[in-house]
Design a protein around this motif. Structure first.
Motif, PDB file in Angstrom:
ATOM      1  N   SER A 201       0.675  -1.404  -0.187  1.00 58.97           N
ATOM      2  CA  SER A 201       0.013  -0.136   0.068  1.00 58.97           C
ATOM      3  C   SER A 201       0.767   1.119   0.076  1.00 58.97           C
ATOM      4  N   SER A 202       0.583   2.174  -1.226  1.00 58.57           N
ATOM      5  CA  SER A 202       1.329   3.353  -1.144  1.00 58.57           C
ATOM      6  C   SER A 202       2.931   3.203  -0.728  1.00 58.57           C
ATOM      7  N   PRO A 203       3.496   2.338  -1.421  1.00 58.02           N
ATOM      8  CA  PRO A 203       4.840   1.939  -1.266  1.00 58.02           C
ATOM      9  C   PRO A 203       5.895   3.120  -1.386  1.00 58.02           C
ATOM     10  N   ALA A 204       6.940   3.560  -0.401  1.00 59.06           N
ATOM     11  CA  ALA A 204       7.748   4.535  -0.481  1.00 59.06           C
ATOM     12  C   ALA A 204       9.016   4.299  -1.270  1.00 59.06           C
ATOM     13  N   ILE A 205       8.612   4.542  -2.636  1.00 58.52           N
ATOM     14  CA  ILE A 205       9.748   4.249  -3.547  1.00 58.52           C
ATOM     15  C   ILE A 205      10.414   5.439  -4.188  1.00 58.52           C
ATOM     16  N   PHE A 206      11.645   5.580  -3.959  1.00 62.16           N
ATOM     17  CA  PHE A 206      12.383   6.754  -4.361  1.00 62.16           C
ATOM     18  C   PHE A 206      12.839   6.629  -5.673  1.00 62.16           C
ATOM     19  N   ARG A 207      12.970   7.721  -6.301  1.00 61.36           N
ATOM     20  CA  ARG A 207      13.553   7.977  -7.657  1.00 61.36           C
ATOM     21  C   ARG A 207      14.980   7.460  -7.856  1.00 61.36           C
ATOM     22  N   ASP A 208      15.839   7.953  -6.793  1.00 64.01           N
ATOM     23  CA  ASP A 208      17.201   7.441  -6.969  1.00 64.01           C
ATOM     24  C   ASP A 208      17.644   7.785  -5.778  1.00 64.01           C
ATOM     25  N   PHE A 253       4.216   9.435  -3.771  1.00 65.36           N
ATOM     26  CA  PHE A 253       5.068   8.542  -4.334  1.00 65.36           C
ATOM     27  C   PHE A 253       4.752   7.979  -5.554  1.00 65.36           C
ATOM     28  N   ALA A 254       3.127   8.693  -6.054  1.00 62.95           N
ATOM     29  CA  ALA A 254       2.655   8.143  -7.425  1.00 62.95           C
ATOM     30  C   ALA A 254       3.542   7.900  -8.447  1.00 62.95           C
ATOM     31  N   PRO A 255       4.277   9.239  -8.740  1.00 66.97           N
ATOM     32  CA  PRO A 255       5.141   9.182  -9.951  1.00 66.97           C
ATOM     33  C   PRO A 255       6.284   8.103 -10.075  1.00 66.97           C
ATOM     34  N   THR A 256       6.908   7.889  -8.916  1.00 64.18           N
ATOM     35  CA  THR A 256       7.828   6.720  -8.877  1.00 64.18           C
ATOM     36  C   THR A 256       7.187   5.184  -8.973  1.00 64.18           C
ATOM     37  N   VAL A 257       5.930   5.319  -8.449  1.00 57.91           N
ATOM     38  CA  VAL A 257       5.244   3.879  -8.434  1.00 57.91           C
ATOM     39  C   VAL A 257       4.743   3.822 -10.154  1.00 57.91           C
ATOM     40  N   HIS A 258       4.451   4.700 -10.575  1.00 57.06           N
ATOM     41  CA  HIS A 258       4.191   4.732 -12.071  1.00 57.06           C
ATOM     42  C   HIS A 258       5.382   4.201 -12.767  1.00 57.06           C
ATOM     43  N   ARG A 259       6.440   4.874 -12.451  1.00 53.66           N
ATOM     44  CA  ARG A 259       7.728   4.258 -13.092  1.00 53.66           C
ATOM     45  C   ARG A 259       8.100   2.780 -12.768  1.00 53.66           C
ATOM     46  N   LEU A 260       7.911   2.379 -11.607  1.00 53.48           N
ATOM     47  CA  LEU A 260       7.870   1.059 -11.041  1.00 53.48           C
ATOM     48  C   LEU A 260       6.870   0.127 -12.141  1.00 53.48           C
ATOM     49  N   ARG A 261       5.837   0.616 -12.132  1.00 54.59           N
ATOM     50  CA  ARG A 261       4.758  -0.250 -12.955  1.00 54.59           C
ATOM     51  C   ARG A 261       5.251  -0.384 -14.281  1.00 54.59           C
ATOM     52  N   ASP A 262       5.755   0.605 -14.968  1.00 57.39           N
ATOM     53  CA  ASP A 262       6.403   0.420 -16.332  1.00 57.39           C
ATOM     54  C   ASP A 262       7.446  -0.678 -16.430  1.00 57.39           C
ATOM     55  N   HIS A 263       7.977  -0.944 -15.285  1.00 53.70           N
ATOM     56  CA  HIS A 263       8.976  -2.000 -15.202  1.00 53.70           C
ATOM     57  C   HIS A 263       8.811  -3.465 -14.887  1.00 53.70           C
ATOM     58  N   LEU A 264       7.559  -3.478 -14.446  1.00 52.15           N
ATOM     59  CA  LEU A 264       7.048  -4.755 -13.725  1.00 52.15           C
ATOM     60  C   LEU A 264       6.710  -5.639 -14.899  1.00 52.15           C
ATOM     61  N   PRO A 265       6.861  -7.065 -14.740  1.00 52.55           N
ATOM     62  CA  PRO A 265       6.453  -7.833 -15.781  1.00 52.55           C
ATOM     63  C   PRO A 265       4.886  -7.860 -15.910  1.00 52.55           C
TER      64      PRO A 265
END
Length: 298
Positions: A201-208, A253-265
């Motif tokens: 839920s709402s994972p705190a994922i950073f850009r870099d 964190f929505a922008p970085t989760v969008h980025r994660l989504r684009d990399h997920l299988p």
């Protein structure tokens, strides 16, 4: 030829309007402070409230144990469903708390215990929600301090739950919020054979690494440590892991989760809906999360 007062006033109004639009955009893109208040004012945090809960849940059980991998005593909390008690052979869902929180808060996030009670009352498969204090280090091992909260969960806490509580602790579901959402995903990367289902839920994922250092200094001890535990860079390793990722569209964190989504299988595991990074959103998505955890553990 002179300029009329009307032209001057209309020109000034246009400049003020342009400045207002520019200011709005700067706040909306978090260049200027106040995005949280703006999101509230525009209704972006108005997650759909869940249906009223009818069942009550037992109070969580609490305890502590000495952790070698964290180098300190660790407090924990267990939320049992109604009608179950210590010794019952039930499946486990680990609950990973967010930054600045603790185990007791984790098992109560999203009203999970009462949702579990409703589920059991309706004939669903009971499970135990189990949480342990992981500190503020984003759940990954820290070489500099020797603190390994993720190892503590899987190599100390879960075996203890099996030995002392009789729980089915060999293969578990993992749910987490914010920092814990990141930790839940990291659990699947690190202990894949022990994780049957992930709810982030709402994972705190950073850009870099620089972004992480700016937002939460100390989350990673070094750039090399960041590289080792960068979820997005390792997203392909999550192929085949049953999971769901829920996040509010106005979450920072929505922008970085969008980025994660684009990399997920499988990008379909990520769901964006109305909400911010708060309890209202976590309450809104919790009913379907608890149902999916119970189904996965069945």
């Amino acid at each position: 030829m002179g300029i009329s007062r009307r032209v001057v006033l209309s020109g000034g109004a246009a400049l003020l309007a342009a400045a207002a639009v520019t200011g709005f955009e700067l706040v909306d893109h978090a260049v200027l402070p106040g995005k949280g208040r703006l999101d509230e004012a525009l209704g972006r945090c108005d997650a759909t409230p869940p249906a009223p809960l009818t069942a009550s849940a037992p109070l969580p059980s609490i305890g502590s144990f000495p952790s070698r991998l964290r180098g300190r005593p660790v407090s924990y909390a267990l939320a049992y469903p109604p009608g179950s008690r210590r010794g019952a052979k039930l499946p486990v869902c680990l609950a990973l708390h967010g930054f600045g929180s603790d185990a007791l808060s984790a098992v109560n996030t999203g009203n999970y215990p009462r949702l579990m009670a409703d589920l059991v009352t309706a004939g669903g498969r009971p499970f135990v929600l189990a949480a342990a204090d992981g500190g503020g280090g984003y759940w990954h091992p820290h070489a500099a301090s020797g603190d390994d909260p993720l190892g503590m969960l899987f190599e100390e806490f879960l075996p203890m739950l099996g030995a002392e509580y009789g729980l089915e602790s060999e293969r578990v579901a993992v749910a987490g919020w914010s920092m814990g959402g990141y930790g839940a995903l990291l659990s699947a990367l690190t202990y894949r054979d022990r994780v049957s289902y992930v709810v982030a839920s709402s994972p705190a994922i950073f850009r870099d690494y620089d972004d992480a250092e700016h937002v939460n200094p100390g989350a990673y001890d070094s750039r090399a440590e960041w590289d080792r535990y960068d979820i997005t860079a390792r997203a392909s390793e999550l192929s085949g892991v049953p999971m769901r990722i829920d996040i509010g569209s106005a979450d920072p964190f929505a922008p970085t989760v969008h980025r994660l989504r684009d990399h997920l299988p499988d990008p379909a595991v990520v769901t964006f809906s109305t909400g911010c990074h708060d309890g209202r959103y976590w309450d809104a998505v919790a009913p379907s999360q608890v149902a999916s955890i119970a189904k996965a553990l069945s």
